[in-house]
Design a protein around this motif. Structure first.
Motif, short mmCIF file in Angstrom:
data_model
loop_
_atom_site.label_atom_id
_atom_site.label_comp_id
_atom_site.label_asym_id
_atom_site.label_seq_id
_atom_site.Cartn_x
_atom_site.Cartn_y
_atom_site.Cartn_z
N ILE A 75 -0.86 -0.63 8.12
CA ILE A 75 -0.42 -0.55 6.71
C ILE A 75 1.05 -0.94 6.60
CG2 ILE A 75 0.06 1.07 4.83
CD1 ILE A 75 -2.59 2.47 5.56
N THR A 121 7.63 4.63 2.94
CA THR A 121 6.70 5.70 2.59
C THR A 121 5.30 5.09 2.50
OG1 THR A 121 8.39 6.85 1.31
CG2 THR A 121 6.09 7.43 0.86
N VAL A 122 4.39 5.58 3.34
CA VAL A 122 3.01 5.10 3.26
C VAL A 122 2.03 6.21 2.89
CG1 VAL A 122 3.29 3.09 4.76
CG2 VAL A 122 2.78 5.32 5.79
N LYS A 146 -7.41 -6.99 6.05
CA LYS A 146 -8.08 -6.26 4.98
C LYS A 146 -7.15 -5.96 3.80
CE LYS A 146 -10.05 -1.77 4.41
NZ LYS A 146 -9.99 -0.48 5.05
N ARG A 147 -5.88 -5.65 4.11
CA ARG A 147 -5.02 -5.11 3.05
C ARG A 147 -4.09 -6.13 2.39
NH1 ARG A 147 -5.04 0.27 1.87
NH2 ARG A 147 -6.00 1.67 3.38
N ASN A 157 2.40 -4.22 4.59
CA ASN A 157 3.42 -4.16 3.53
C ASN A 157 4.55 -5.15 3.80
OD1 ASN A 157 1.95 -2.21 2.25
ND2 ASN A 157 3.31 -0.51 2.75
N ASN A 210 -7.45 -4.77 -2.13
CA ASN A 210 -6.95 -3.64 -1.34
C ASN A 210 -7.10 -2.34 -2.14
OD1 ASN A 210 -5.58 -2.19 0.66
ND2 ASN A 210 -3.56 -2.74 -0.13
N HIS A 211 -6.94 -1.22 -1.46
CA HIS A 211 -6.91 0.07 -2.14
C HIS A 211 -5.49 0.65 -2.07
CE1 HIS A 211 -11.19 1.17 -2.96
NE2 HIS A 211 -11.38 0.15 -2.12
N THR A 238 0.86 -1.18 0.00
CA THR A 238 0.00 0.00 0.00
C THR A 238 0.90 1.24 0.00
OG1 THR A 238 -1.69 -1.15 1.29
CG2 THR A 238 -1.78 1.26 1.27
N VAL A 239 0.76 2.06 -1.04
CA VAL A 239 1.54 3.29 -1.07
C VAL A 239 0.65 4.54 -1.06
CG1 VAL A 239 3.63 2.32 -2.12
CG2 VAL A 239 1.76 3.10 -3.59
N LEU A 240 -0.65 4.32 -1.15
CA LEU A 240 -1.61 5.44 -1.06
C LEU A 240 -2.88 4.87 -0.45
CD1 LEU A 240 -2.02 8.46 -1.88
CD2 LEU A 240 -3.15 7.59 -3.93
N PRO A 241 -3.02 4.99 0.88
CA PRO A 241 -4.07 4.24 1.60
C PRO A 241 -5.47 4.40 1.05
CG PRO A 241 -2.51 5.15 3.15
CD PRO A 241 -2.12 5.70 1.80
N ASP A 242 -5.81 5.59 0.54
CA ASP A 242 -7.15 5.78 -0.03
C ASP A 242 -7.12 5.75 -1.55
OD1 ASP A 242 -8.43 5.98 2.44
OD2 ASP A 242 -7.86 8.08 2.63
#
Lengths: 317, 317
Positions: free
Chosen positions: B246, B166-167, B283-284, B250, A178-179, A166-170
């Motif tokens: 998050i 970076t998140v 979830k992710r 990752n 996932n988003h 995930t690099v852009l949570p939304d």
């Protein structure tokens, strides 16, 4: 022991296969449509026929077959688990047993991008390095991690999914559910989608002319060809490269590998991509100097998968 | 060979030290203010005196000393590189040589969070696992990665910086110079800063009463104490836990470890944190099932560092 192996790369569109020595020297090769809609049994029949034909050409049976698969496989048992991009039902197909019976030798399955990682390690950019990461940037973004010379598998052979950080949570929805995965932002699909937006929005006249407005023809490669004429198209490529740079920077920060290899179709865009990725890594990895981290394009290109399958066949489990 | 080692954890505030067997059994221990402003020479004198005093108590010299350091060290050479959080100049101090001379045995340096990772692997949650990641969530967020039983070091002993993924690409500035690191969003410092914002903004009356409006007293632990009364404070903790989730997701996606350990002060917030982290990972992480990934709080707590230093001393390089 002949030192001769078969490598198969089962893709959604094509089945690539080679017979090669464990040194990576290819003795025979083929590329055949998968016709995946016919289902696992027919596809496995086809793979067996392809390998048998290559064996006839070489005049030498393989010691083992390695096979890269487009999804999750049970590496130990040689059973498919989940192939998200192949039509029809591929869940729990005992591919290693079925093919092994047909071909009369052991068959070893592995995820296709882990295969390509192994290929690049064994015969490509990674020949002299102990720790490397591989990003396969195509329709999706796959990955592979090698630590101290050993491919990281995890209990399901599923470790190394660098494209699903995930690099852009939304961020946008990803195929994995996932988003904001890297894949949702920097894959060929994501880039082409942005290309479409620009073209339909009247911001990419050179792109429009190049493909006569046919959305089906939008690919990162075509976009790269017109990037010098359409600044907005160039901007899309640069932005995708920046996302990719973030993904690479994260992998570097976590593993400090000696080498990062970018493969897949998007990597063929060229220097624009690699330059931007390198710049982002320099900027974002703040905890240690990264001068010693090489970042390169795949040396094997589309052959990485089948050659990795050869390496996997030769390795045993 | 006595099987007895000394472990030192050099922190910005305190020097923790133990004499222990390679089994992790502690024979003597101490906790002394660092007084880092006095500079490397005085601090190293102090460390030598502490270890000598512990040796006197135990009546047995150590075979080797392991030492966790708050920053980048050259593991091979035993030289400090960069300690961002200690005042005065710690660049290129030959700590292993200086202390080794004073103490008459080999001294082995390692980053403090890599030490804690090793501690948790050797004597804590990770005793039976081959692959694990450790997040130390305190003033900053440090990390460590163990693959197939081996601590991942990289050429500078700097791999495993899980807090500097970076998140959120345009997120707040991090101490490392990057923007949007996990550390900038979920460390104790980041949480406390949000607590301050709520308190001054009139959104956290219970927090205000609990610490009589004194901003110096805002910590994640105090915030956790009032979270049942101040919904906005609870929201800050949940949001920080989501960021942490998050970062964990990752690491799981890239490495598929058997175990994730959360240590450091923030981990002591309790179930709220761990529950949220587990939910985010479920979830992710979309590429494979994560039921087999254990996520736990550190078992050793503040002792993880010194015990890891014991393990590092016993390992040799």
């Amino acid at each position: 022991m002949s030192g001769i192996y078969a490598g198969v790369d089962l893709g959604g569109t094509n089945i690539k296969a080679v017979i090669a020595r464990s040194s990576g020297e290819i003795l025979a090769e083929s590329n055949t449509p998968t016709l995946a809609h016919e289902g696992p049994q027919k596809v496995l029949d086809r793979i067996a026929a392809i390998v048998e034909e290559l064996v006839r050409q070489v005049g030498h049976p393989p010691q083992a077959v390695g096979m890269g698969c487009p999804g999750l496989v049970d590496v130990e048992k040689g059973i498919t688990r989940f192939f998200p991009n192949l039509p029809t039902q591929w869940r729990d197909v005992p591919v290693a047993a079925v093919l092994g019976q047909k071909l009369g030798c052991p068959v070893r399955l592995l995820n296709d991008v882990r295969c390509a990682t192994l290929g690049e390690q064994s015969f490509g950019q990674g020949r002299d390095v102990a720790t490397m990461v591989f990003f396969a940037v195509g329709t999706g973004i796959g990955g592979g991690v090698i630590v101290d010379g050993k491919l990281r598998l995890g209990p399901l052979g599923a470790a190394g999914e660098l494209g699903h950080q995930t690099v852009l949570p939304d961020g946008p929805l990803c195929g994995c559910g996932n988003h904001g995965c890297l894949e949702a932002l920097a894959s060929a699909t994501a880039i082409a989608a942005e290309g479409l937006r620009l073209m339909r929005g009247g911001m990419a006249s050179a792109l429009y002319q190049r493909i006569q407005g046919d959305a089906n023809q939008i690919t990162p490669r075509v976009m790269a060809e017109v990037a010098g004429l359409d600044p907005a198209v160039r901007d899309v490529l640069v932005r995708a490269a920046r996302w990719l740079g973030i993904g690479v920077a994260n992998a570097v920060t976590i593993l400090h590998p000696e080498l990062v290899v970018l493969g897949g179709g998007v990597a063929e865009i060229g220097d624009l991509l690699l330059d931007e990725v390198r710049a982002v890594v320099r900027k974002r990895v703040g905890m240690f100097p990264t001068d010693d981290v090489r970042m390169e394009r795949s040396q094997l290109g589309e052959q990485a998968g089948v050659l990795g399958a050869i390496a996997w066949a030769a390795k045993g489990i």
